[in-house]
Structure formats: structure tokens, C-alpha cells
Motif scaffolding. Structure first.
Motif, PDB file in Angstrom:
ATOM      1  N   LEU A  16       0.816  -1.216  -0.109  1.00 10.36           N
ATOM      2  CA  LEU A  16       0.080  -0.104   0.171  1.00 10.36           C
ATOM      3  C   LEU A  16       0.871   1.341   0.048  1.00 10.36           C
ATOM      4  CD1 LEU A  16      -2.814  -1.182   2.584  1.00 10.36           C
ATOM      5  CD2 LEU A  16      -3.105  -0.655   0.109  1.00 10.36           C
ATOM      6  N   VAL A  17       1.888   1.244   0.866  1.00  3.03           N
ATOM      7  CA  VAL A  17       2.654   2.416   0.995  1.00  3.03           C
ATOM      8  C   VAL A  17       3.412   2.709  -0.228  1.00  3.03           C
ATOM      9  CG1 VAL A  17       4.621   3.506   2.098  1.00  3.03           C
ATOM     10  CG2 VAL A  17       3.053   2.381   3.475  1.00  3.03           C
ATOM     11  N   ASP A  18       4.058   1.725  -1.010  1.00  2.00           N
ATOM     12  CA  ASP A  18       4.766   1.678  -2.311  1.00  2.00           C
ATOM     13  C   ASP A  18       3.592   2.250  -3.358  1.00  2.00           C
ATOM     14  OD1 ASP A  18       7.041   1.255  -3.815  1.00  2.00           O
ATOM     15  OD2 ASP A  18       5.897  -0.197  -4.871  1.00  2.00           O
ATOM     16  N   GLY A  19       2.317   1.869  -3.176  1.00  2.00           N
ATOM     17  CA  GLY A  19       1.397   2.272  -4.128  1.00  2.00           C
ATOM     18  C   GLY A  19       1.198   3.981  -4.023  1.00  2.00           C
ATOM     19  N   HIS A  20       1.106   4.167  -2.801  1.00  2.00           N
ATOM     20  CA  HIS A  20       0.894   5.723  -2.348  1.00  2.00           C
ATOM     21  C   HIS A  20       2.103   6.542  -2.992  1.00  2.00           C
ATOM     22  CE1 HIS A  20      -1.487   4.420   1.401  1.00  2.00           C
ATOM     23  NE2 HIS A  20      -2.452   4.328   0.147  1.00  2.00           N
ATOM     24  N   LEU A  21       3.530   5.988  -2.861  1.00  2.00           N
ATOM     25  CA  LEU A  21       4.532   6.556  -3.224  1.00  2.00           C
ATOM     26  C   LEU A  21       4.512   6.606  -4.697  1.00  2.00           C
ATOM     27  CD1 LEU A  21       7.420   7.583  -2.623  1.00  2.00           C
ATOM     28  CD2 LEU A  21       8.216   5.128  -2.628  1.00  2.00           C
ATOM     29  N   GLN A  22       4.559   5.738  -5.491  1.00  2.00           N
ATOM     30  CA  GLN A  22       4.249   5.705  -6.868  1.00  2.00           C
ATOM     31  C   GLN A  22       3.156   6.712  -7.439  1.00  2.00           C
ATOM     32  OE1 GLN A  22       6.955   4.629  -8.329  1.00  2.00           O
ATOM     33  NE2 GLN A  22       7.358   3.631  -6.533  1.00  2.00           N
ATOM     34  N   GLN A  23       1.917   6.637  -6.847  1.00  2.00           N
ATOM     35  CA  GLN A  23       1.108   7.757  -7.206  1.00  2.00           C
ATOM     36  C   GLN A  23       1.440   9.121  -6.973  1.00  2.00           C
ATOM     37  OE1 GLN A  23      -2.340   6.099  -4.901  1.00  2.00           O
ATOM     38  NE2 GLN A  23      -3.353   6.087  -6.714  1.00  2.00           N
ATOM     39  N   ALA A  24       2.105   9.607  -5.790  1.00  2.00           N
ATOM     40  CA  ALA A  24       2.824  10.863  -5.764  1.00  2.00           C
ATOM     41  C   ALA A  24       3.748  11.136  -6.665  1.00  2.00           C
ATOM     42  CB  ALA A  24       3.293  10.780  -4.366  1.00  2.00           C
ATOM     43  N   ILE A  25       4.680  10.151  -7.058  1.00  2.00           N
ATOM     44  CA  ILE A  25       5.733  10.636  -8.092  1.00  2.00           C
ATOM     45  C   ILE A  25       5.123  10.558  -9.390  1.00  2.00           C
ATOM     46  CG2 ILE A  25       7.768   9.356  -9.077  1.00  2.00           C
ATOM     47  CD1 ILE A  25       8.451   8.322  -6.223  1.00  2.00           C
ATOM     48  N   ARG A  26       4.235   9.746  -9.761  1.00  2.00           N
ATOM     49  CA  ARG A  26       3.829   9.528 -11.031  1.00  2.00           C
ATOM     50  C   ARG A  26       2.695  10.925 -11.341  1.00  2.00           C
ATOM     51  NH1 ARG A  26       0.271   4.913 -11.046  1.00  2.00           N
ATOM     52  NH2 ARG A  26       2.266   4.073 -10.654  1.00  2.00           N
ATOM     53  N   HIS A  27       1.881  11.030 -10.448  1.00  2.00           N
ATOM     54  CA  HIS A  27       0.832  12.165 -10.531  1.00  2.00           C
ATOM     55  C   HIS A  27       1.060  13.587  -9.955  1.00  2.00           C
ATOM     56  CE1 HIS A  27      -1.593   9.004 -12.605  1.00  2.00           C
ATOM     57  NE2 HIS A  27      -1.563   8.300 -11.640  1.00  2.00           N
ATOM     58  N   PHE A  28       1.222  13.465  -8.858  1.00  2.00           N
ATOM     59  CA  PHE A  28       1.246  14.743  -7.970  1.00  2.00           C
ATOM     60  C   PHE A  28       2.503  15.672  -8.233  1.00  2.00           C
ATOM     61  CE2 PHE A  28      -1.462  12.061  -4.848  1.00  2.00           C
ATOM     62  CZ  PHE A  28      -2.401  12.409  -5.713  1.00  2.00           C
ATOM     63  N   GLN A  29       3.747  14.867  -8.319  1.00  2.00           N
ATOM     64  CA  GLN A  29       5.060  15.561  -8.429  1.00  2.00           C
ATOM     65  C   GLN A  29       5.034  16.069  -9.944  1.00  2.00           C
ATOM     66  OE1 GLN A  29       9.119  13.852  -7.133  1.00  2.00           O
ATOM     67  NE2 GLN A  29       8.784  12.948  -9.366  1.00  2.00           N
ATOM     68  N   ASN A  30       4.076  15.732 -10.844  1.00  2.00           N
ATOM     69  CA  ASN A  30       4.205  16.344 -12.173  1.00  2.00           C
ATOM     70  C   ASN A  30       3.135  17.355 -12.253  1.00  2.00           C
ATOM     71  OD1 ASN A  30       6.592  14.851 -13.211  1.00  2.00           O
ATOM     72  ND2 ASN A  30       5.204  13.043 -12.999  1.00  2.00           N
ATOM     73  N   MET A  31       2.244  17.720 -11.525  1.00  2.00           N
ATOM     74  CA  MET A  31       1.096  18.665 -11.955  1.00  2.00           C
ATOM     75  C   MET A  31       1.764  20.054 -11.613  1.00  2.00           C
ATOM     76  SD  MET A  31      -1.760  16.891  -9.840  1.00  2.00           S
ATOM     77  CE  MET A  31      -3.264  17.902 -10.541  1.00  2.00           C
ATOM     78  N   THR A  32       1.084  20.987 -12.066  1.00  2.00           N
ATOM     79  CA  THR A  32       1.274  22.655 -11.928  1.00  2.00           C
ATOM     80  C   THR A  32       1.040  22.596 -10.523  1.00  2.00           C
ATOM     81  OG1 THR A  32      -0.821  23.209 -12.493  1.00  2.00           O
ATOM     82  CG2 THR A  32       0.880  22.859 -14.130  1.00  2.00           C
TER      83      THR A  32
END
Length: 190
Positions: A16-32
Motif C-alpha cells: 500500500l505504501v509503495d502504491g502511495h509513493l508511486q502515485q505521488a511520483i507519477r501524478h502529483f509530482q508532475n502537476m502544476t
């Protein structure tokens, strides 16, 4: 409350934590920054506010978890974990699958409306990486005997295994909220 094999519990929590980490990197880190700070259409928190709220819990719990594991390395680890009734209650309440009720954030955990969105995302990523480290270190700890005081009433303590499950369920709840907010922004553009 059932007794779980410790390895099975920790593996599922790491997943679960790895999934949260991947979502943050893949989605949130690349948003404006604008998209990260824009409130949800229903007036709810922005993505950055969801993550800042989680970071505030990390500020409290991650050092307590680290201290608990470090202090109790001399205890022989058990191969199983059994939630306390209070721990099971808090986990069920916070889990997005079983706890459908909305809760007001406690004082000290209410995110500000004006945030440095990129700093919030970076901190969330760092906290998830630290959480993964602590889950690995917990393999040689006793999840039943290490007790962590809860943030809203420090005289109440929960077993380390319950604290891990609670904060990860809480993370899941607000990651889903942030993802719904992100989906709104994406669908509004098309």
C-alpha cells in the motif's frame, strides 16, 4: 480480532505504501502548482491540502515509530500480530472501504489554504519512503508490545501494528480524495 502472520501484514502494508509513493511520483509530482492548490469542485481540500494533512500526521507518528522500534530492538519479535479492540476500531473507522463517514480534521492537522505545493509533495514522498524503511525495520520488532501514543490523546497508546495500519489507511483515504480531485481537473479539460 484475528491474529495475523506478521510477514503477511507487513507485506500488505508495504504494498500500500509503495502504491502511495508511486502515485505521488507519477501524478502529483508532475502537476502544476495551480492544479495542486485548486480546491475540489465540492469545496473540499486541494490535492496539496490533502497531502499536507497527511504530512502533519507524519510529523507526529514517524518519529514516534522510529523511537519505538529503536528502543525495543532487545525484545524478541513475535511472528504474529493481533490488533487491540481500540486499534481495530480506529483502523475500521479510517479505512476507506469500511469507514464511509466523513470526519473533521483535528486542530493541528488542518492544512493551510496557501501552501508551497511542490514542497508539500516532496515532503509527502520523503515521508512515504521513511515509512517503507520503518516497515522493513519492523520485521525484527514486536508489533504487539511497542506502544505509540496517539496524536489526539497522548495518554492513549496503540500497538505499533495498529499504528501502522491506521496511518496507512488514513493515507489511503486522503490519497483517494486527492485522486478524485485530480480526475475532476483532468475531465474538466476534455
Amino acid at each position: 480480532m484475528e491474529t495475523l502472520p506478521k510477514e503477511q501484514l507487513l507485506n500488505s502494508l508495504e504494498h500500500l505504501v509503495d502504491g502511495h509513493l508511486q502515485q505521488a511520483i507519477r501524478h502529483f509530482q508532475n502537476m502544476t502548482a495551480h492544479d495542486l492548490l485548486q480546491p475540489a469542485s465540492n469545496g473540499g481540500w486541494s490535492i496539496a491540502q490533502c497531502l499536507d494533512h497527511l504530512n502533519s500526521y507524519g510529523h507526529y507518528y514517524l518519529p514516534k515509530i522510529q523511537q519505538g522500534i529503536a528502543k525495543n530492538v532487545h525484545l524478541p519479535p513475535k511472528d504474529t500480530f493481533k490488533s487491540s479492540w481500540l486499534g481495530a476500531y480506529f483502523i475500521k473507522m479510517m479505512d476507506p472501504e469500511t469507514g464511509k463517514k466523513k470526519y473533521k480534521a483535528f486542530k493541528g492537522h488542518i492544512p493551510a489554504p496557501d501552501l508551497d505545493a511542490y514542497a508539500v509533495v516532496a515532503e509527502f514522498i520523503q515521508q512515504q519512503e521513511n515509512l517503507l524503511i520503518f516497515l522493513k525495520e519492523a520485521r525484527s520488532a514486536d508489533l504487539n508490545s511497542i506502544r505509540i501514543p496517539i496524536s489526539i490523546a497522548r495518554f492513549i497508546t496503540l500497538k505499533l501494528g495498529d499504528v501502522f495500519q491506521f496511518i496507512i489507511a488514513h493515507d489511503e483515504r486522503h490519497i483517494r480524495q486527492a485522486m478524485r480531485n485530480m480526475a475532476e481537473k483532468t475531465s474538466a479539460r476534455f
